[in-house]
Motif scaffolding. Structure first.
Motif, PDB file in Angstrom:
ATOM      1  N   PHE A 220      -2.704   9.169  24.937  1.00  0.00           N
ATOM      2  CA  PHE A 220      -3.214   7.998  24.221  1.00  0.00           C
ATOM      3  C   PHE A 220      -2.574   6.725  24.776  1.00  0.00           C
ATOM      4  O   PHE A 220      -3.259   5.749  25.093  1.00  0.00           O
ATOM      5  CB  PHE A 220      -2.924   8.153  22.726  1.00  0.00           C
ATOM      6  CG  PHE A 220      -3.124   6.912  21.906  1.00  0.00           C
ATOM      7  CD1 PHE A 220      -4.368   6.605  21.386  1.00  0.00           C
ATOM      8  CD2 PHE A 220      -2.059   6.062  21.637  1.00  0.00           C
ATOM      9  CE1 PHE A 220      -4.551   5.458  20.605  1.00  0.00           C
ATOM     10  CE2 PHE A 220      -2.226   4.927  20.873  1.00  0.00           C
ATOM     11  CZ  PHE A 220      -3.477   4.623  20.350  1.00  0.00           C
ATOM     12  N   GLU A 221      -1.259   6.743  24.922  1.00  0.00           N
ATOM     13  CA  GLU A 221      -0.546   5.553  25.399  1.00  0.00           C
ATOM     14  C   GLU A 221      -0.982   5.157  26.814  1.00  0.00           C
ATOM     15  O   GLU A 221      -1.378   4.014  27.070  1.00  0.00           O
ATOM     16  CB  GLU A 221       0.968   5.801  25.392  1.00  0.00           C
ATOM     17  CG  GLU A 221       1.594   5.906  24.022  1.00  0.00           C
ATOM     18  CD  GLU A 221       1.665   4.586  23.273  1.00  0.00           C
ATOM     19  OE1 GLU A 221       1.464   3.517  23.891  1.00  0.00           O
ATOM     20  OE2 GLU A 221       1.918   4.617  22.058  1.00  0.00           O
ATOM     21  N   TYR A 222      -0.901   6.102  27.735  1.00  0.00           N
ATOM     22  CA  TYR A 222      -1.156   5.744  29.121  1.00  0.00           C
ATOM     23  C   TYR A 222      -2.627   5.460  29.412  1.00  0.00           C
ATOM     24  O   TYR A 222      -2.947   4.609  30.262  1.00  0.00           O
ATOM     25  CB  TYR A 222      -0.625   6.832  30.064  1.00  0.00           C
ATOM     26  CG  TYR A 222       0.784   6.551  30.506  1.00  0.00           C
ATOM     27  CD1 TYR A 222       1.054   5.588  31.481  1.00  0.00           C
ATOM     28  CD2 TYR A 222       1.863   7.232  29.956  1.00  0.00           C
ATOM     29  CE1 TYR A 222       2.352   5.320  31.888  1.00  0.00           C
ATOM     30  CE2 TYR A 222       3.169   6.974  30.359  1.00  0.00           C
ATOM     31  CZ  TYR A 222       3.406   6.010  31.325  1.00  0.00           C
ATOM     32  OH  TYR A 222       4.693   5.737  31.718  1.00  0.00           O
ATOM     33  N   CYS A 223      -3.532   6.138  28.741  1.00  0.00           N
ATOM     34  CA  CYS A 223      -4.949   5.881  28.988  1.00  0.00           C
ATOM     35  C   CYS A 223      -5.354   4.502  28.473  1.00  0.00           C
ATOM     36  O   CYS A 223      -6.174   3.813  29.096  1.00  0.00           O
ATOM     37  CB  CYS A 223      -5.805   6.977  28.349  1.00  0.00           C
ATOM     38  SG  CYS A 223      -5.758   8.538  29.271  1.00  0.00           S
ATOM     39  N   PRO A 230       1.621  -4.570  31.148  1.00  0.00           N
ATOM     40  CA  PRO A 230       2.875  -4.501  30.404  1.00  0.00           C
ATOM     41  C   PRO A 230       3.008  -5.558  29.309  1.00  0.00           C
ATOM     42  O   PRO A 230       3.519  -5.273  28.226  1.00  0.00           O
ATOM     43  CB  PRO A 230       3.928  -4.704  31.507  1.00  0.00           C
ATOM     44  CG  PRO A 230       3.294  -4.140  32.727  1.00  0.00           C
ATOM     45  CD  PRO A 230       1.838  -4.508  32.610  1.00  0.00           C
ATOM     46  N   ALA A 231       2.508  -6.754  29.556  1.00  0.00           N
ATOM     47  CA  ALA A 231       2.672  -7.836  28.586  1.00  0.00           C
ATOM     48  C   ALA A 231       1.722  -7.728  27.397  1.00  0.00           C
ATOM     49  O   ALA A 231       1.952  -8.364  26.359  1.00  0.00           O
ATOM     50  CB  ALA A 231       2.467  -9.179  29.282  1.00  0.00           C
ATOM     51  N   ASN A 330      -7.364  -0.216  37.062  1.00  0.00           N
ATOM     52  CA  ASN A 330      -7.603  -1.571  36.560  1.00  0.00           C
ATOM     53  C   ASN A 330      -6.356  -2.438  36.769  1.00  0.00           C
ATOM     54  O   ASN A 330      -5.765  -2.416  37.836  1.00  0.00           O
ATOM     55  CB  ASN A 330      -8.041  -1.526  35.101  1.00  0.00           C
ATOM     56  CG  ASN A 330      -9.305  -0.728  34.910  1.00  0.00           C
ATOM     57  OD1 ASN A 330     -10.244  -0.844  35.697  1.00  0.00           O
ATOM     58  ND2 ASN A 330      -9.341   0.103  33.876  1.00  0.00           N
ATOM     59  N   ASN A 331      -5.941  -3.165  35.737  1.00  0.00           N
ATOM     60  CA  ASN A 331      -4.813  -4.090  35.895  1.00  0.00           C
ATOM     61  C   ASN A 331      -3.458  -3.404  35.854  1.00  0.00           C
ATOM     62  O   ASN A 331      -2.451  -4.004  36.244  1.00  0.00           O
ATOM     63  CB  ASN A 331      -4.862  -5.161  34.802  1.00  0.00           C
ATOM     64  CG  ASN A 331      -6.025  -6.109  34.972  1.00  0.00           C
ATOM     65  OD1 ASN A 331      -6.466  -6.353  36.097  1.00  0.00           O
ATOM     66  ND2 ASN A 331      -6.540  -6.636  33.870  1.00  0.00           N
ATOM     67  N   ARG A 332      -3.421  -2.170  35.373  1.00  0.00           N
ATOM     68  CA  ARG A 332      -2.131  -1.481  35.302  1.00  0.00           C
ATOM     69  C   ARG A 332      -1.799  -0.838  36.639  1.00  0.00           C
ATOM     70  O   ARG A 332      -2.529   0.002  37.157  1.00  0.00           O
ATOM     71  CB  ARG A 332      -2.147  -0.394  34.217  1.00  0.00           C
ATOM     72  CG  ARG A 332      -0.796   0.326  34.153  1.00  0.00           C
ATOM     73  CD  ARG A 332      -0.814   1.588  33.319  1.00  0.00           C
ATOM     74  NE  ARG A 332       0.248   2.448  33.839  1.00  0.00           N
ATOM     75  CZ  ARG A 332       0.058   3.606  34.447  1.00  0.00           C
ATOM     76  NH1 ARG A 332      -1.148   4.090  34.608  1.00  0.00           N
ATOM     77  NH2 ARG A 332       1.079   4.290  34.907  1.00  0.00           N
ATOM     78  N   LYS A 333      -0.654  -1.242  37.190  1.00  0.00           N
ATOM     79  CA  LYS A 333      -0.170  -0.605  38.406  1.00  0.00           C
ATOM     80  C   LYS A 333       0.348   0.790  38.052  1.00  0.00           C
ATOM     81  O   LYS A 333       0.882   1.007  36.964  1.00  0.00           O
ATOM     82  CB  LYS A 333       0.961  -1.421  39.029  1.00  0.00           C
ATOM     83  CG  LYS A 333       0.573  -2.827  39.453  1.00  0.00           C
ATOM     84  CD  LYS A 333       1.783  -3.577  39.972  1.00  0.00           C
ATOM     85  CE  LYS A 333       1.410  -4.995  40.374  1.00  0.00           C
ATOM     86  NZ  LYS A 333       2.592  -5.770  40.828  1.00  0.00           N
ATOM     87  N   THR A 334       0.210   1.707  38.969  1.00  0.00           N
ATOM     88  CA  THR A 334       0.731   3.059  38.743  1.00  0.00           C
ATOM     89  C   THR A 334       2.215   3.017  38.419  1.00  0.00           C
ATOM     90  O   THR A 334       2.724   3.847  37.647  1.00  0.00           O
ATOM     91  CB  THR A 334       0.469   3.932  39.989  1.00  0.00           C
ATOM     92  OG1 THR A 334      -0.941   4.123  40.119  1.00  0.00           O
ATOM     93  CG2 THR A 334       1.145   5.288  39.874  1.00  0.00           C
TER      94      THR A 334
END
Length: 463
Positions: A220-223, A230-231, A330-334
Motif C-alpha cells: 500500500f505504501e510503496y504503490c 518524498p515531500a 513516475n515522480n518517485r525515484k527507485t
C-alpha cells in the motif's frame, strides 16, 4: 511508520555501532511525583510494572529487549510483567481497547503518530515529556527534542524513541538465478520489475510473497508512493476535484490489484497469514518480500541464527538473500525510500499516579533509551536513525552480507518519506487495509469508493 535525507543515510540494516557516551543521568529512580527534583526521598520497595512492546516474534530486537529487561530487573530489584506482542492491526486495536477499558499498561512502546491519538485526545492517558521533566529533569536528556515524535493532537512530545526503521525489498537470489533474472537495483523501474515478475511466474515460482489479508500496508505504501514524492507522500487525500493525493491512492491501490490479477501474488494472499508468506519466501518458493528493517532477524533465523544462544546466521546461507530498493515509477525515484522514527516509550497516567510505579516506569524508560541500549537495538534492527544527541557509528567489519546490503541501500537513498498509514488509525484504515484490500483485489469493493470511505471515516474520527 520518518526525516531529513541525512537521517535516511543513517538508516541501515543491522548495524554494529559504537555509541558515543553513556546513559544519561536521571533523577533518583525512587523519587515520587510529589517530591521536588533536588530532594532525596527514601527508596520505595521494589515494585512490578506492566509493559507492552512490539519486540516479539521475528523482530530483530526481540532478544535484545529480553536481555535489557533482565538487566534492568537485576539492577533495580523491580520486575516487569511483560505483555509484548507482534505488531499488526489486531495488536494495535487491542492496545487502544485496553485504554478504553482502563486496562492500559504502565509503560507502552507504541506508534507515536495517529495510532496514539485516541489516548491523547481530551484528557491524555499518557504523560507528556515536559510533565515528566518537571519531576525528573534529566528524562530523555540524551535525545534531540525535535525528533521525539510530537503528537499530531497537540504537538506535545509523549514518547521517547529507540531506533528508526526502513522498508525495503528483500530478495531470494536463488529464485532469481533459477529464473535467469537479475537482482533489482537503484536503476530498476517498475515496468522492468513487472517484466521480472512475469518471467518468474513463467518459471513456476511466486514472484511476490505477501499477505494482503493480514498485512497489506507495505505494498500500500510503496504503490501509492509511486504516484507521489518524498515531500508529498505523507499528505492525506481529500475528495476535492483533481486532488492529487486522492488520485495517487486510487492509482497506487490499482497497481496492487494489477499485481493480484496478473498472478504475481500467492493464490491465497487474501487468506494466508504473514508467517506463511514469509516461509514461502525463505523456503525458496517466492522471489520477493517487502518488509521493514525489523525483519532482518527473521531472515537470519531462517539461515540458522539463534539469538537466544548467540549463534549467528550461516553466512553461506545468508548470502543467498539480499535487500534492495522497491522499483519506482513516475515522480518517485527507485532510490526514494520509506524510513524514519515512528515509535517510542510512553508512560501512562495510571503509572504516574502511583509514586512507586512512577519511579520504576521512569527508570525503565531511561534504561531502555540510554545511549548504550539504543546502540544495541540499532545494531540488531538494521538502521542508524535515532534521536540520540551523540548519534551512533557503524563498524562494517561486524556486519554480515545482508546487513551490508541494507547499509548500502540506505546510504544510496535519494529521498525519504514516513509511512502515510501513521497519519490515520484503527478502523479508518479498514476499507483499504483489512479486510478492505482483500475485497478490492478480488473485485468485491471499488477502489475509488473505498478511498472515499477512508476519507469519510477520518473526517468522522476527527469530529
Amino acid at each position: 511508520m520518518k526525516k531529513a535525507l541525512a537521517l535516511v543515510l543513517a538508516v541501515a540494516m543491522s548495524l554494529s555501532l559504537v555509541a558515543c557516551g553513556g546513559a544519561p543521568s536521571s533523577a533518583p529512580a525512587s523519587q515520587p511525583a510529589s517530591q521536588p527534583a533536588d530532594s532525596t526521598p527514601a527508596a520505595p520497595a521494589p515494585t512490578s510494572i506492566r509493559v507492552v512492546t512490539t519486540y516479539a516474534g521475528t523482530d530483530s530486537n526481540a532478544q535484545n529487549y529480553k536481555d535489557a529487561v533482565a538487566a534492568w530487573e537485576k539492577e533495580t530489584g523491580n520486575t516487569v510483567e511483560d505483555a509484548t506482542a507482534t505488531s499488526n492491526e489486531e495488536f494495535k486495536a487491542q492496545v487502544l481497547a485496553d485504554f478504553e477499558t482502563g486496562s492500559e499498561p504502565d509503560v507502552l512502546f507504541f506508534f507515536n503518530g495517529a495510532d496514539s491519538n485516541s489516548f491523547i485526545e481530551g484528557t491524555p492517558k499518557v504523560v507528556s515529556i515536559d510533565e515528566i521533566r518537571s519531576v525528573y529533569p534529566d528524562y530523555a536528556s540524551n535525545m534531540k527534542d525535535d525528533m521525539l515524535g510530537a503528537s499530531p493532537v497537540d504537538g506535545k512530545n509523549y514518547s521517547v524513541p529507540v531506533n528508526g526503521f526502513w522498508e525495503g525489498l528483500f530478495v531470494n537470489k536463488d529464485v532469481l538465478e533459477a529464473c535467469g533474472v537479475q537482482v533489482p537495483d537503484a536503476n530498476t523501474t517498475w515496468d522492468q520489475f513487472m517484466e521480472m515478475c512475469e518471467t518468474i511466474k513463467g518459471k513456476g515460482y511466486t514472484p511476490i510473497a505477501t499477505s494482503l489479508g493480514e498485512i497489506p500496508h507495505y505494498w500500500f505504501e510503496y504503490c501509492i508512493y509511486n504516484f507521489l514524492a518524498p515531500a508529498t507522500h505523507n499528505v492525506l487525500p481529500t475528495k476535492d476535484a483533481g486532488n492529487a493525493q486522492h488520485q495517487a491512492w486510487i492509482d497506487g491501490i490499482g497497481d496492487i490489484k494489477a499485481l493480484y490479477e496478473a498472478g504475481y501474488l500467492p493464490k491465497n494472499t487474501t487468506s494466508a497469514k504473514d508467517d506463511e508468506m514469509f516461509a514461502l519466501f525463505t523456503g525458496g518458493k517466492a522471489a520477493f518480500w517487502l518488509d521493514g528493517s525489523w525483519k532482518v532477524n527473521g531472515v537470519a533465523a531462517a539461515c540458522g541464527a539463534d539469538a537466544d544462544n548467540n549463534i549467528p546466521a550461516d553466512e553461506e546461507q545468508l548470502s543467498h538473500f539480499t535487500v534492495t530498493y522497491v522499483p519506482g515509477k513516475n515522480n518517485r525515484k527507485t532510490t526514494d525510500i520509506i524510513a524514519g522514527l515512528s515509535s517510542g516509550y510512553f508512560i501512562t497516567q495510571k503509572a504516574w499516579a502511583d509514586p512507586d510505579k512512577q519511579a520504576a516506569a521512569v527508570s525503565f524508560v531511561q534504561f531502555m533509551t540510554s545511549d548504550e541500549q539504543v546502540a544495541k537495538f540499532c545494531e540488531a534492527s538494521g538502521n542508524l536513525t535515532t534521536a540520540l544527541k551523540a548519534g551512533v557509528k557503524v563498524d562494517d567489519s561486524k556486519l554480515n552480507s545482508l546487513q551490508k546490503a541494507g547499509l548500502d541501500m540506505a546510504n544510496g537513498a535519494t529521498g525519504t518519506a514516513g509511512a502515510v498509514q501513521d497519519q490515520f488509525q484503527g478502523e479508518t484504515r479498514n476499507p483499504v487495509f483489512v479486510p478492505g484490500m482483500a475485497n478490492i483485489v478480488t473485485g468485491k469493493a471499488d477502489i475509488a469508493a473505498s478511498v472515499d470511505e477512508v476519507i469519510d471515516l477520518i473526517a468522522a474520527a476527527q469530529g
